[in-house]
Structures are given as structure tokens and as C-alpha cells.
Design an enzyme around this catalytic site. Sequence first.
Site, PDB file in Angstrom:
ATOM      1  N   GLY A 106       0.855  -1.191   0.000  1.00 33.08           N
ATOM      2  CA  GLY A 106       0.000   0.000   0.000  1.00 33.08           C
ATOM      3  C   GLY A 106       0.888   1.237   0.000  1.00 33.08           C
ATOM      4  N   ARG A 206     -12.129  -1.458 -12.077  1.00 38.24           N
ATOM      5  CA  ARG A 206     -12.259  -0.503 -13.180  1.00 38.24           C
ATOM      6  C   ARG A 206     -12.674  -1.203 -14.476  1.00 38.24           C
ATOM      7  NH1 ARG A 206      -6.881   2.682 -12.739  1.00 38.24           N
ATOM      8  NH2 ARG A 206      -6.431   0.784 -11.611  1.00 38.24           N
ATOM      9  N   PRO A 208     -12.906  -5.430 -16.565  1.00 38.60           N
ATOM     10  CA  PRO A 208     -12.696  -6.876 -16.427  1.00 38.60           C
ATOM     11  C   PRO A 208     -11.228  -7.220 -16.662  1.00 38.60           C
ATOM     12  CG  PRO A 208     -14.431  -6.380 -18.021  1.00 38.60           C
ATOM     13  CD  PRO A 208     -13.799  -5.084 -17.671  1.00 38.60           C
ATOM     14  N   ARG A 265      -7.276  -1.073   3.506  1.00 43.00           N
ATOM     15  CA  ARG A 265      -6.969   0.085   4.345  1.00 43.00           C
ATOM     16  C   ARG A 265      -8.255   0.515   5.065  1.00 43.00           C
ATOM     17  NH1 ARG A 265      -2.399  -1.140   4.126  1.00 43.00           N
ATOM     18  NH2 ARG A 265      -0.634   0.057   3.320  1.00 43.00           N
ATOM     19  N   HIS A 313      -3.810  -5.057  12.038  1.00 44.51           N
ATOM     20  CA  HIS A 313      -3.034  -4.899  10.791  1.00 44.51           C
ATOM     21  C   HIS A 313      -1.870  -5.900  10.702  1.00 44.51           C
ATOM     22  CE1 HIS A 313      -2.023  -1.759   7.471  1.00 44.51           C
ATOM     23  NE2 HIS A 313      -1.627  -2.962   7.116  1.00 44.51           N
TER      24      HIS A 313
HETATM   25  C1  DGY Z   1       1.200  -3.153   3.069  1.00 42.14           C
HETATM   26  O1  DGY Z   1       2.240  -3.630   2.645  1.00 42.14           O
HETATM   27  O2  DGY Z   1       0.634  -2.222   2.534  1.00 42.14           O
HETATM   28  C2  DGY Z   1       0.644  -3.773   4.291  1.00 42.14           C
HETATM   29  O3  DGY Z   1      -0.566  -3.223   4.626  1.00 42.14           O
HETATM   30  C3  DGY Z   1       1.636  -3.620   5.397  1.00 42.14           C
HETATM   31  O4  DGY Z   1       1.928  -2.278   5.544  1.00 42.14           O
END
Ligand code: DGY
Length: 348
Positions: A106, A206, A208, A265, A313
Amino acid sequence: MYKTTLLITLILATRVMKSSSEMSTKQDWRPKVLVTNKETPAKGVNLLKEKCDVIFPENVPATREEILKLIPGVDGIMWVGHHALNGEVLDIGAPKLRAISTMSAGMDYVDLEEFKRRDFPLGYTPSVLSDAVADEAIGLMIAAGRRFHEGRLKIDNSQWYIGPQWMLGKDIRASTVGIIGLGEIGQAIAKRLKGFDVGQLLYSGRKPKPEGNKLGAKFVAQDELLKESDYVFLAVPLNNSTRHLINATTLKQMKQTAVLINIARGEIVDQDALVDALKNGTIFAAGLDVMTPEPLPADSELLKLPNAVIVPHLGSATTRTRDDMSALAAHNILAGMEGSPMLSPYPY
Ligand code: DGY
């Protein structure tokens, strides 16, 4: 003719000499790399140490200010953690700083526009964590659908009752499962579901994807996915178009028997709306690896809900995955500092 040949030979020789002297400078060059968390797995850190001097902030976790102070004079940074990574970092690092890699998939905490504008070498570590995150997503699916947290609370409160209608949960067999975002993590979830005799697999996004066909998943509009699915997985990156994608309106589109799983997230979900939906029975349950804020305060409303399975997380938190993430980030930085293509560059 002879003159021309001589000239060409001379030019070529000069080039060879120049590049070999560049090479020897390159060989002698020992770059300095900042790794922003002292607890970063040794696999990646040792790769860096073979060729670089590695420095760390003193504190774990370090504040952003502490990290910023260490940036002047470094050639590369392994950015471990979710502190804002933006133009300020690049300004402080200039002109020496040549490459940065995060140790994450992320990138919501990175000012990607700014990196793109400056055409700055930026790496990240997707792919290597997809399996671990998908494993956890399936764990949350089962835990939330089968009421693990609520069951544990019953035991804690001496409310264990034995009866054929007690604590019934949701089946996966023959259910409709919807995955919002069929990226690498979404695909890894779909692959795992193959063993669960799911009735129908839907996905939205967005457009296929060919991988969707291979996985036997049907591309549908998000509205349809929410309306039809017994389980809804969120596997999209956080950006302006996905923030609060799940909100009071979209929660009402879901089945009252539906289970929501978020391994992406926290901000993709309007958390207040989700708390209401879980309290009012708008949906059945939720399994969340991510929330807002992180860390979640111990007095959060979410933690009071029996039908919310909450994990701090931990999606990529396995030994092998974190080792691989650190190694990939190290390779990115080593390549980026040399001006070579990174193994896993962020695709702006
Ligand atoms: C990521 O890699 O985005 C995980 O959520 C760990 O931060």
C-alpha cells in the site's frame, strides 16, 4: 580513410577508458543507506550491508522528525512504516539521495504525484505479501462468518449454551463471494476460495481482467456485487476514489446476512457507518485487519461489537513474508542507487 579509422579507434578507446574508470569508481563507492526502522528483518538489511553503510534511527518506532534529521548525506532510504513520504523527504535528501523503496504494498502514505513529477526512483514491495494477506483474509472470513469473537465472549461471560439453534453462522459452501479489486491480493483470495465450494465468485473494479476468467470469477458492477454477495472482500488500494467506498449507502445495498472483510486500508470504510450497520443488523458481521485510526484506541466502539472480528493490521506479518519484503526493498534500493531498473518499481 586511415585518419578516420584512427579517430574512431581513439573515440572508442576513450569511451572504454572512461567507462572502466567509472566502473572502478562505482566499485569503490560505498553508498550510505538509511533504514527507517531498526527492527527491519536482517535479510534485507544484510543485503544492503554487503555493499553499503547502513544507518538507523535510534528509537523504535522512530518519529518522522527523527528520520528526517538522518536523511542529509544518504544515497538511499528503505522507508519502513507509514510516516508521510513526500517532497519534503526528497528536498532534504537532495542532491545526494538517489533511490527510495518502501517495505509495503500500500502506498497511500506516499505523495506519488510528487515522486512522479520529479521522476524519482521509487520502489515498493507488492506480490511477495499477497499470499500472507490472502491467508489472513480467509481467516477473517471464517472467524466473522462463524462468530468466533462472539463465541469467545459467551465463554468469558459464562453464557455457553448448548442447543441446535445456538450461535449459528454463515456457510461458505454455495455462497456468493464478491471481491472488490481483483489485483494480486484479490486474485490470491480467489485462488484460496477454490477449495471452499463457493457457489459464485464475483468481482468489481475498473475493468474486467483476463485473470478473472481464469479464476472463474464474473465481472460485475459494484452495486450488483454488494447486492448479491454473502461475503464482500475489500482488496483495493486506498485513494481518492476508494475512500469511504463502503458507507451508510453502500452498506444498505448489502444483504442483512452479509459479512464484510477488509484487509486493504481502514479508510476505505466509513467506520462510523460500519459500527451503526453492525449494531443495527444492516449486515451480519465484519472481519477487519485494518481500521481508522491505527493503532485503534482500546475504547473504540468497534471493539465493543460481538460481530466484529478485529486484528491489528497483521496481513503481511509472517516471518517469511517480512523477510521477503525487506529483501525486495533492499534490491530496489541497490538497483535504484546505481541507476538500474528496480526489481519492483512503483508503476506511476
Ligand atoms: C502493506 O504492505 O501495505 C501492508 O498493509 C503492510 O503495511
